[in-house]
Every structure is written in structure tokens, then in C-alpha cells.
Design an enzyme around this catalytic site. Structure first.
Site, mmCIF file in Angstrom:
data_model
loop_
_atom_site.group_PDB
_atom_site.id
_atom_site.type_symbol
_atom_site.label_atom_id
_atom_site.label_comp_id
_atom_site.label_asym_id
_atom_site.label_seq_id
_atom_site.Cartn_x
_atom_site.Cartn_y
_atom_site.Cartn_z
ATOM 1 N N ASP A 37 0.833 -1.196 0.000
ATOM 2 C CA ASP A 37 0.000 0.000 0.000
ATOM 3 C C ASP A 37 0.877 1.259 0.000
ATOM 4 O O ASP A 37 0.594 2.229 -0.709
ATOM 5 C CB ASP A 37 -0.916 -0.004 1.221
ATOM 6 C CG ASP A 37 -1.885 1.167 1.199
ATOM 7 O OD1 ASP A 37 -2.635 1.296 0.222
ATOM 8 O OD2 ASP A 37 -1.868 1.976 2.154
ATOM 9 N N LYS A 76 1.359 4.260 -3.014
ATOM 10 C CA LYS A 76 1.247 5.698 -2.764
ATOM 11 C C LYS A 76 2.471 6.458 -3.263
ATOM 12 O O LYS A 76 2.340 7.523 -3.877
ATOM 13 C CB LYS A 76 1.023 5.937 -1.272
ATOM 14 C CG LYS A 76 -0.347 5.459 -0.782
ATOM 15 C CD LYS A 76 -0.501 5.563 0.729
ATOM 16 C CE LYS A 76 -1.877 5.068 1.167
ATOM 17 N NZ LYS A 76 -2.026 5.073 2.641
#
Length: 794
Positions: free
Chosen positions: A660, A664
Site C-alpha cells: 500500500d 502511494k
């Protein structure tokens, strides 16, 4: 009870015919279905008769082409073709003989042309009836048996007494759905006639009126009747309801509606006509009815005629002479010239009228001849022709007695810097028309459409996903004082609602809805609604992301916390961002840092010419919390505590694998201009591969116990150096990586608390002291706030 009609574009190919058959079989209480010829066939039949009348044998090539098209349709649609092909061959033998006769005498009378054109509908309706019979009992009906006319070939007048009696008797004796030929009829001697322009619509209207049906459905290739021509006005939308009179006005001024005389039988019986799209059968379309009570708009639609000629007659003798107008229009009538628009100055010094360009010189000649004496005596000037003009008309039942409407219309044209050449308004007050220069037509249409249909301050919101973030977003919209935000659509995993939705009662409305989740229908209705729109994706669905390109291409902005689009392959990221412009935005602030202004800040730095040297960031609220609390406790106990507090994914390994965070930093890297994919981001894993391979949550926590000693050693080593552990994403020298690092008190990351995120931008301008953003980087409330902020930007 209803009757249906399908036009040529709906049945242009055998594949389309299959879809039409499916529509018929899914329709309830159908008495009759009227068909036009297969798409393009009528034009070919006209061309063929013209070639034959000129003695050109090329008509035979066209005949073979038409026959092949119908035989191919039979082969595609029908299993047992023997009997059907025999009948098709008989029809083509008859057509061949007729054309040969035309070829020999080198003349195609209107009577002959009517007979030749009739084969289009006779062939299509027969083939389709045989195809349907394989699934459902129907009867083929040649409309020449029931619709009786006079002998005015090419545009015959219906004998309603005989026709209605025939319809009544025919349908009284038959229970099956009747598959009817459109457009054609016959006179008292049984000779074939045709009903003129819009003849198939006329056929279904005549039958529907006599049967007293509840509704007549006209199936075409558009989503009903649109507020403007979508080829000229991108924001055109489907009108849900219009009156017969509005339909006639729009049709006269160029709108693709239906030919006015064809709906007269339905109008007389007050039967509603619904115009639907064969290629989008679930869409409700437009209802044409006696009273347009459901449409609250003053103006229903805008139409235009692109190429017209304006003729101006003026002179001192106009005011003093009586019968001038009568002589003008009498001369034009004798020359069989149709007038599209008339206007006269109050001084009576000038009369202007509009005709099709091909008639302009003939009209001038007719009037110059009629007033030759007056022109010679200088009482009148010679007729002036102004070519390259267009007509724009606004139409609506609500226009009557509405003050300021004309002013609003003219203001829109003035804002577009469009000069008005002539103005006309009917006494019904249902339309105002202006003549303008042809070159100004597109910009004028768009400005007029905008001023009457689009409230620039009002935003229609369509939300997909009512989980934690979606529900919180709706709660925040409910609590706002901004009354220009209108919820027009909500969809979750099971159901959806569309229309005017109460933000206070959205949950009960959705729970009580009978409409099943259908993203394609949801998007279609959104695209065809009017006004400024935004699509808000609060899901993590790949299927929804696959629709982004269609939505943006349709002129609708998107706001989303869903990272899939921007962290998938680079070409998708680029394609979607390239589809944006001043009016269409793709906003995803919450992809990084939840409600923190990370992406907006980075974009503004770049837009003002600054250059990024380095980005360092703690981008996971979960991992931030775990390492900030990693003092005096086992690592595995802190992870359990984070899960119990709702800070992690259902399976915490999905947080701790670092993917994750990698997504980003990938998004931020792409915004800076790097063409990279997820595989190009170097990710250091926090845990061992064995931990990540755990099949269940219980197995994961069991294996996590084995990681405690190693991670505690790392923590103590850092502590001895007066440092702490932080999981940091970095972009530097065009390389992106994610790693577990030790940082000292000189680092801004040293003082992080709780589940905060921190993003540090080192740029050419912010060099000695980086620009730092800190705050909660996770949680439904702050994420929903970030989504809401993006919505307000639109």
C-alpha cells in the site's frame, strides 16, 4: 396494451435483428410490431429504380447486392431456411420483373416507385416474423391489407373509415402478435401506395390509435428525444417528457424527433408515444404525451437548422401597398417553395423569410417577376438573398407568459458574440427562433443550452459505494449548508437508486429500492442526465475503475479514494489524466494521505515551476501507529492491539507487506513525471516471507511471534543511537523505494505520534527546510473529508 415500431437503423444487420427480437420477447402485452426496411435498403431501392429508368444496367448489380443482404439475414436468423428462401426468391422475381419493365420503358412513375419501395418492408417484416416464430407464435401482416388510401402515390392520404374498420376486424380475429410492414398501404383498387416521410411511424400510430393502446413505442438509435443535437452540444441530455406540440415544434426546426403528421392519430386519441433506444433498451427514453405536466422546465429543447437562405424584401411601397404579403406568398406557393420562417418589421417596410438554399434563387425569381412593375418604379427593391445562415429555436410549453425568456435567450447569444439577423415567435409562444450566421451556430447552441439547462453552481453527485467512507461522505453532505449539491444516484453492492434523492433519507430509499445493482445502467442514466455531474467512486473495485475512461470521455468528472486506477499500469494512469480538461476533472487527493493536501500541494509546486529533489514520507497510518507504539511491548501485541482498534485491514499482513505504501509513492512519483510501474518501486519487507505466506489470520499471528526478537533487537539498536524505527517511502534521483529506516532527532519523522502520516517535499525552493505536511493519514472521517473537498473543487 402497446404497439411497437423499429426503424431501419435498429435492424440494419442480422445481429441487430437478434437484439430486437429479444426486446420483443421481453415486452409485455404487445399487440403489433411495425418494421421499416433493413437499414439502407429503401435508399438502394430508390437508386435502383432511378438507374433502371435511365436505361442503366447497373441496377442489376444493386439488385444482386440487395438480394444477397436479405439471403444472408435469412441464413443468420433462421434454422430451416428452405421455405423462407423460396418465398424470398418469389419476391425478388416479382421485383426483377417490375424493374425490367421500368428499364424497357425508361420511366419510373410515382406508382411504380411506390411498388418498388414496398419490397423493403415486405422483405424485412417477413424475415423477422419467420425468425420470431422459432421462439414465439406471431403472424406476418402486410399492411396493404388493412391501411387504405387514395391514389396520391408517394404521399397517399389515409381513408380512416375503411382503415379503422379493417384494423378492428383483423385484430379481433387474431390473438398472436402481428408483425406488420411499415410505410406501405394500398388504394381502393388494391394498388400499392406509400405514406410518405415517417411512414412507418405513421403506420404504428394509425394501428395504435384504432386499437386504443396505452402506449406506442418508437424504437430508434438514440436515447429518446434530446435537449439538443448531441453532435453539436456535448451536454445534451434526454428529455423525459415532452408534449405533442413541443415535439412538432422541435421537429419543424430540425430536431431528430418524429415527423409531425405521423403522430396525429395518437394525438387525437391522447395516446402516449415513448421513443426508446434499441441499443440501450433499459433506458426509459422520452414520453410524448398530450400534456407535458411532468417537465418543470420552461424550455424543453433547443433545435437548429444548419443551412438556410434568408430572403429580404423591402421598399417604401411595402407600407402603403395592400395585399403585398398575399402576393409574396402566393408567388412562392405557385413555385411550390416551402417557407420555414417569416418575420416582418413593425414599420411594414421589410419582410424576411427563410427557405432551403436550393430554393433561394427560384424564390427570388418568383418574387421579382411578381413585383416587376413595383421594382421598376422603385417602390420595391430587388429581393436580397443572404446565404450561409442557420436557425436556432428554443421550444417549450412553459414559455407562454414567462417574463424575461427572450431576454435570457438574446443574452446567451450576446455572450457568444453572435449577431442576430432575424427574429420570429409563434403566437402559441411555444418557440422563439432566430436566424444567425452559419459559422456561429455551434457556439450559439452551446451557450443557449448552458444558460437554459445548466446551473453552473449546482452539482449532481452520483456515488458508488456506501461502505465506511461512502456513508460518512453522505453524512457530511447532509450536514453541509451548501444547497447546490444534489444527490442524483447511489449504488452499493446490491441495489441502486437514481433521481432526486433525499440526503437525509438515502439509506431507507436505497434499502427499499427494487432496482438491482447495474453499473452500466447507472452510468448510462448519469451520462444522459442534464447539468454538471461528478461520479464519486468510494469502492476498491477494479470493475468500477474499468468504467473511468467511459465516464471521463462522456464529460463527467470523477472523484475517488480508490487507488487502483492510479497505481495500475502507467498507460491507464496517463490515459485517464489526459482525458481531463477545464470542465472535466479526475481528482484523487485521498489516494495519498487521506484528507491531507498532499497531491494538491505537489501539483501546485510543479505547476508553478518548482522542481522536486526528494520526497520522503510515512504513508501508512497503520504502520505509523505500530512503530510509534513499539516501546516496551512485543511487536506482535501492538499489531493485535492495532487490529482490535480497527487501524488495520481485516488481515494485518496486508498492511505490513508494504504494498500500500509502494502504491502511494508510485502515485506521487508519476505526478512528478516519472513513467514507472509498481514493479519499479523497491520494497523492503518488514516481516519474513514465511509470515506473508500464512493462510489464515490465526496462522499469521502465530508466525508473527517468531518476528518479535528480531524486531526488538532492531528497536534497541536504534534506541542506543537515540533513534527510532520508521517505515519510509522515498523518491530521489528518479528512484522510488520503501524501507524500514532508523531516524534521529534531526529528522522530522522522529517526533511522529499515533497513526499520523508525514510527507516531506525537498525542492529547489524548499531546499534547506523541506515543506512538510503532517496529520492523520487514515480513517473514514478524514478520508471522506478529502473526498468532499475534491467534490467542492468541481
Amino acid at each position: 396494451m402497446k404497439v411497437l415500431k423499429f426503424g431501419g437503423s435498429s435492424i440494419a444487420t442480422p445481429e441487430r435483428v437478434e437484439k430486437v427480437i429479444e426486446i420483443i420477447l421481453n415486452s409485455k402485452d404487445v399487440k403489433a410490431v411495425v418494421f421499416s426496411a433493413f437499414g439502407g435498403i429503401t435508399n438502394k431501392l430508390i437508386e435502383m429504380s432511378s438507374l433502371a429508368s435511365l436505361g442503366d444496367k447497373d441496377y442489376l448489380k444493386l439488385l444482386d447486392e440487395i438480394k444477397e443482404q436479405h439471403i444472408n439475414a435469412v441464413e443468420f436468423l433462421i434454422k430451416n431456411t428452405t421455405k423462407v428462401n423460396e418465398n424470398i426468391n418469389l419476391l425478388f422475381e416479382e421485383l426483377t420483373d417490375i424493374l425490367h419493365g421500368v428499364f424497357l420503358v425508361k420511366e419510373a412513375s410515382l406508382r411504380s416507385k411506390d411498388l418498388i419501395m414496398s419490397f423493403g418492408e415486405r422483405l424485412s417484416a417477413y424475415i423477422i416474423s419467420e425468425a420470431i416464430k422459432q421462439q414465439f407464435p406471431v403472424d406476418y401482416l402486410d399492411s396493404r391489407k388493412i391501411i387504405k388510401t387514395n391514389g396520391n402515390y408517394g404521399n397517399a392520404l389515409v381513408n380512416y373509415r375503411l382503415t379503422n374498420e379493417n384494423i378492428k376486424n383483423h385484430f379481433k380475429e387474431r390473438a398472436n402478435i402481428q408483425i406488420v410492414t411499415g410505410f406501405i398501404a394500398s388504394n381502393s383498387k388494391g394498388i400499392t401506395t406509400t405514406l410518405g416521410r415517417g411512414g412507418s411511424d405513421f403506420t404504428v400510430s394509425i394501428i395504435g390509435a384504432e386499437l386504443g393502446v396505452d402506449e406506442i413505442e418508437i424504437w430508434t438509435d438514440t436515447n429518446g428525444i434530446l435537449s439538443a443535437d448531441p453532435r453539436k452540444v456535448k451536454e445534451a441530455f434526454t428529455m423525459e417528457n415532452i408534449s405533442y406540440e413541443e415535439a412538432m415544434e422541435l421537429s419543424h426546426f430540425g430536431a431528430k424527433v418524429i415527423h409531425p403528421p405521423t403522430i396525429q392519430p395518437a394525438l387525437n386519441k391522447k395516446i402516449s408515444i415513448r421513443v426508446k433506444n434499441t441499443f440501450n433498451p433499459n433506458f426509459t427514453g422520452t414520453v410524448i404525451s398530450k400534456n407535458n405536466l411532468l417537465n418543470k422546465k420552461v424550455v424543453s429543447g433547443i433545435s437548429s437548422i444548419s443551412d438556410v437562405a434568408l430572403l429580404r424584401i423591402q421598399g417604401s411601397g411595402m407600407a402603403s401597398g395592400s395585399g403585398i404579403a398575399k402576393r409574396i406568398f402566393g408567388a412562392l406557393a405557385e413555385s411550390k417553395i416551402n417557407i420555414m420562417l417569416i418575420t416582418q418589421a413593425s414599420s411594414e417596410h421589410t419582410i424576411c423569410f427563410v427557405v432551403k438554399p436550393k430554393y433561394s434563387k427560384l424564390a427570388k425569381e418568383a418574387i421579382d417577376n411578381e413585383f416587376a412593375t413595383e421594382i421598376k418604379a422603385k417602390f420595391l427593391e430587388k429581393v436580397i438573398i443572404e446565404d450561409n445562415k442557420s436557425i436556432i429555436s428554443i421550444v417549450g410549453e412553459g414559455m407562454r407568459n414567462t417574463i424575461g425568456l427572450a431576454g435570457k435567450f438574446f443574452v446567451a447569444l450576446g455572450k457568444s458574440n453572435v449577431n442576430i439577423v432575424a427574429i420570429a415567435q409563434g403566437s402559441s409562444e411555444r418557440n422563439i427562433s432566430v436566424v444567425i450566421n452559419k459559422k456561429d451556430e455551434i457556439k450559439a447552441l452551446n451557450e443557449v443550452h448552458k444558460i437554459f439547462f445548466i446551473n453552473e453552481n449546482e452539482l449532481n453527485i452520483f456515488i458508488v459505494g456506501t461502505g465506511i467512507i461512502g456513508s460518512e461522505l453522505l453524512q457530511q453532505i447532509k450536514n453541509t449548508t451548501n444547497h447546490n449539491l444534489k444527490i442524483k444516484g447511489i449504488m452499493n453492492v446490491d441495489k441502486m437508486i437514481l433521481g432526486d434523492i433525499s440526503v437525509k433519507n438515502w439509506m431507507s430509499e436505497l434499502n427499499n429500492s427494487d432496482e438491482k445493482n447495474d453499473i452500466n445502467k447507472f452510468i448510462n442514466i448519469m451520462k444522459n442526465s442534464y447539468g454538471k455531474k461528478v461520479f464519486v467512486d468510494c469502492t476498491s473495485s477494479k470493475e468500477i475503475v474499468s468504467k473511468y475512461e467511459e465516464i471521463l470521455s462522456g464529460g463527467i468528472s470523477i472523484v475517488t479514494p480508490n487507488k487502483i486506477a492510479n497505481s495500475s499500469e502507467y498507460k491507464l494512469f496517463k490515459k485517464l489524466n489526459d482525458l481531463t480538461n477545464t470542465n472535466v476533472k479526475f481528482l484523487y487527493e485521498t489516494n495519498v494521505g487521506a484528507g491531507l493536501p498532499v497531491i494538491e500541494t505537489l501539483k501546485e509546486l510543479l505547476q508553478t515551476g518548482d522542481k522536486v529533489v526528494k520526497i520522503e514520507a510515512v504513508l501508512s497510518g497503520t504502520i505509523s501507529y505500530i512503530f510509534n507504539e513499539f516501546v516496551g511491548q512485543k511487536f506482535s501485541d501492538i499489531v493485535k492491539e492495532a487490529k482490535e482498534n480497527g487501524f488495520t485491514e481485516p488481515n494485518p499482513k496486508d498492511d505490513l507487506n508494504g504494498l500500500d505504501v509502494a502504491r502511494k509513492i508510485l502515485i506521487l512519483s508519476r505526478i512528478t513525471g516519472l513513467r514507472i510501474d509498481l514493479k519499479d518501486v523497491k520494497v523492503e519487507k518488514i516481516l519474513s516471507n514465511q509470515c506473508y505466506s500464512a493462510n489464515t489470520i490465526e496462522d499469521f499471528f502465530s508466525l508473527l511471534e517468531n518476528e518479535n526478537d528480531r524486531l526488538e533487537t532492531m528497536r534497541k539498536n536504534a534506541e542506543q543511537e537515540n533513534k527510532v524505527l520508521r517505515y519510509i517511502a522515498t523518491l530521489e534521483n528518479n528512484k522510488a523505494k520503501v524501507e524500514l529506516k532508523t531516524v534521529g532527532s534531526e529528522s522530522p519523522f522522529f517526533t511522529l505520534k499515533g497513526a499520523d502520516n508525514m510527507i516531506s517535499f525537498t525542492t529547489e525552493r524548499y531546499n534547506k527546510r523541506p515543506l512538510t505536511i503532517i496529520g492523520p493519514g487514515a480513517g473514514a472521517k478524514v478520508t471522506a473529508t478529502g473526498v468532499f473537498t475534491d467534490i467542492l473543487k468541481i
